[in-house]
Design an enzyme around this catalytic site. Structure first.
Site, PDB file in Angstrom:
ATOM      1  CB  VAL A 115      42.275 -19.528  24.970  1.00  0.00           C
ATOM      2  CG1 VAL A 115      43.187 -20.264  23.989  1.00  0.00           C
ATOM      3  CG2 VAL A 115      41.826 -18.199  24.359  1.00  0.00           C
ATOM      4  CB  CYS A 116      44.019 -22.942  28.127  1.00  0.00           C
ATOM      5  SG  CYS A 116      45.309 -21.843  27.500  1.00  0.00           S
TER       6      CYS A 116
END
Length: 208
Positions: A115-116
């Protein structure tokens, strides 16, 4: 693709959501391994004076504050606290801070990989940056999840890399002015490298 090397003049580093709460969920490495690798990337940014942007997501909530190894190691980094945007590049201040570095190559590390790191890397690639995902200074809760994230990034033209390769490419030659500091980096973060040096010095004997 041509081989356009990382240099101290064309590279910046982005630390995305290296936060104490999120770090508790990293299962793809042991906690000591993960902290060691993040600290190594921090040290590389110091040695080569790379512009650095650190960002957090909801740092005053369960995600927690910036990991001390990042915050204490990079006192001059630009810090952007995002109030809720999951993709760091959806935050205007973060996107502006990255642009302000003036660098075309971005090293991105973070928690979590899928995600990040992946979202920021994909957005940076779309904006025209050359993007490298520093995998050993990133982490998530599942090897399968990480593998899927890496596959997605590679498909988009993002380069997977590790801190050792980053450092070696920036160093270029042991005869460079950063050679001594880089040797210490290797000894501090790779036990076999420290052992190699200790063996060499022992065999060489005391200085005369």
């Amino acid at each position: 693709m041509s081989y356009d090397r990382l240099t101290a003049e064309n590279t910046a580093v982005l630390f995305v959501d290296h936060q104490t709460g999120l770090a508790n969920g990293v299962q793809t490495q042991s906690p000591p391994e993960f902290i060691n690798n993040v600290k190594a990337l921090v040290t590389i940014a110091q040695i080569y004076k790379l512009p650095t942007v650190v960002t957090t997501s909801a740092h005053d909530g369960p995600n927690g504050p910036i990991m001390p190894v990042v915050e204490q190691g990079l006192p001059n980094a630009t810090i952007v606290h995002r109030p809720g945007q999951i993709n760091a590049f959806d935050n205007e201040d973060f996107a502006a801070a990255v642009k302000k570095t003036g660098r075309k190559k971005l090293l991105i590390a973070g928690i979590s990989t899928e995600v990040c790191v992946a979202f920021a890397a994909l957005s940076a690639k779309k904006l025209g940056y050359e993007v490298y995902a520093v995998l050993d200074a990133s982490g998530t809760w599942s090897r399968l999840v990480e593998d899927a994230a890496v596959a997605r990034m590679v498909q988009a033209g993002i380069v997977p890399i590790t801190w050792v390769a980053v450092g070696a490419e920036l160093l270029g030659s042991w005869a460079s002015p950063t050679g001594e500091a880089h040797a210490k980096l290797m000894g501090d973060h790779l036990p076999f490298s420290a052992n190699n040096m200790a063996g060499f010095l022992a065999a060489k004997g005391p200085a005369r």
